[in-house]
Enzyme design. Sequence first.
Site, PDB file in Angstrom:
ATOM      1  N   GLU A 177       5.575  -3.209   0.791  1.00  0.00           N
ATOM      2  CA  GLU A 177       5.812  -2.758  -0.591  1.00  0.00           C
ATOM      3  C   GLU A 177       5.004  -1.487  -0.741  1.00  0.00           C
ATOM      4  OE1 GLU A 177       5.070  -1.422  -3.828  1.00  0.00           O
ATOM      5  OE2 GLU A 177       3.805  -3.180  -4.189  1.00  0.00           O
ATOM      6  N   GLY A 230       0.827  -1.198   0.000  1.00  0.00           N
ATOM      7  CA  GLY A 230       0.000   0.000   0.000  1.00  0.00           C
ATOM      8  C   GLY A 230       0.863   1.250   0.000  1.00  0.00           C
ATOM      9  N   CYS A 284       2.021   0.618  -8.695  1.00  0.00           N
ATOM     10  CA  CYS A 284       3.077   1.072  -7.788  1.00  0.00           C
ATOM     11  C   CYS A 284       4.407   1.275  -8.501  1.00  0.00           C
ATOM     12  CB  CYS A 284       3.235   0.094  -6.629  1.00  0.00           C
ATOM     13  SG  CYS A 284       3.507  -1.610  -7.148  1.00  0.00           S
ATOM     14  N   VAL A 333      -0.297   4.707   5.435  1.00  0.00           N
ATOM     15  CA  VAL A 333      -0.890   3.570   6.149  1.00  0.00           C
ATOM     16  C   VAL A 333       0.191   2.615   6.622  1.00  0.00           C
ATOM     17  CG1 VAL A 333      -2.486   1.622   5.943  1.00  0.00           C
ATOM     18  CG2 VAL A 333      -3.040   3.803   4.853  1.00  0.00           C
TER      19      VAL A 333
END
Length: 515
Positions: free
Chosen positions: A222, A200, A256, A204
């Site tokens: 990651e 994420g 990502c 967070v």
Amino acid sequence: MSSTTSAILNTGTSSFSQVRSHLKNGFKTGRTRPIQFRKQQLLALAYLIKDNIPRFQRALASDLGRSDTETIVLEIGGTLGEAVDAYHNVAKWSKHESVPWSVNWFAMKPTIRKEPKGVVLIISPFNYPMWLLLGPLAGAIAAGNACLLKPSELTPAFSALVAELVPKYLDPELYAVINGAIPETTKVLELQWDHIMYTGGPRVASIVLTAAAKTLSPVTTELGGKSPAVIDPSCDLKLTARRLMWGKVANAGQTCVAPDYVLVPKSFLDQFVRACKDVLKDFYPEGAESSDSFCRIISASHFARIKGLLDRTEGQIVYGGSTNEETKFIEPTLVTGVNADDSLMREEIFGPVLPIVGVDDVDEAIEFINARDHPLALYVFSTNSAFKSKVIDNTQSGSAVMNDTIIQALAEGLPFGGIGPSGSGCNTGKFSFDTFTHLRSTLDNPGIMDYIMSFRYPPYNANKRKLYTTFMFPSLPARTAADGNGAPKWGILFIASVLAASSVALIGRTRLGST
């Protein structure tokens, strides 16, 4: 799903400790230890995917507005490959390893056992909900763990489908799914886990890591980041533009490892921009908004965040820029004249907006990259080997790819992970297996070794101290030497002692025979 598991999972957030206890009890039975059981579950996972491809496509179209073909290319093929790869290799991966032979330790049979960590937790994001949930699950199963899966609340159709299918295909005493948002995730993170894999964003992630620290739960993260692309004018321009723009617009930029910004020599910038415009026109001849091949932004809040970055930019929009709040559509957009402190450079964009930064040369590009957090990926487009080496040798990133984008995440045999703020640890294939595996050291020291190592026992005296320093201290190479033998000497003494004892025994038998 067993009635016990179903009852636990339907009692609300207060019973997540019961879920973990249920999985722990299943793990304690030892069912996950045999390789044959792991292969059965991995094959079941593969069929869970294969049997339900149309349902996964519909779910991801509902959640992300993603085309069936893009779902096949970006997720289903790779996830299915993870399960099948683990199925074929789990026996090899799980074998105990003998350490390299050492004269000092061979008599003790030093061995590394590959053992499961226990009950693990996988928390996955919305952008690649299948690959980033079921891919790591394959590694967790192969390693012999029980596992709790927590898919994203932003993909309700996919998350509900996974919750339905997992107990139908996999052992419900060992593998479970929970759905929910912040309250549920918070409750789950209050518990101790034998390993957590979180994919994420960094905000967070700091919450996950803080919670995990309280229970001493190890974590793999990651986290993405601003992945740059460096352009050399010697590149194959048409190929570069096509591969770069595909990496940026796939999944509407919600990847990502998508190229987040581009560094281009100022003298080559106009030519580069024209090539990128031509590619986007080829990709979406009738416009991206009316194309079935272009995804949508996952939620209204994510749409508003990306649009806000675009609205505040001081750069010049040279292609795209249109948005539709109702459909959460953001057009593939190129922005030039972007400075280092522009709104588009302050955080990961995670959308189809590409800022283009002009630089004087490759040295300035490298300095620009190194002034920021280490990215999850770095891309270099060049036909010049020296150029590619210079960029890669003088930067740090989770991965580095020449002349393409985002495909490294699917390449078999390569680890997928970040460095520093872009993540810690890695996964995919055997690397997922390794992440969820405890390397347990073992020694079996025979009694004869006490004849050699008796100097370790009290009472200590000068003779024992002399023996210790003689046989346990490594010999150092000369200060100017590049290498040398630094091994302790007592192993050699052990061999000499065994040979001497054997010689004495042989002499004794010879004498007996002669009488």
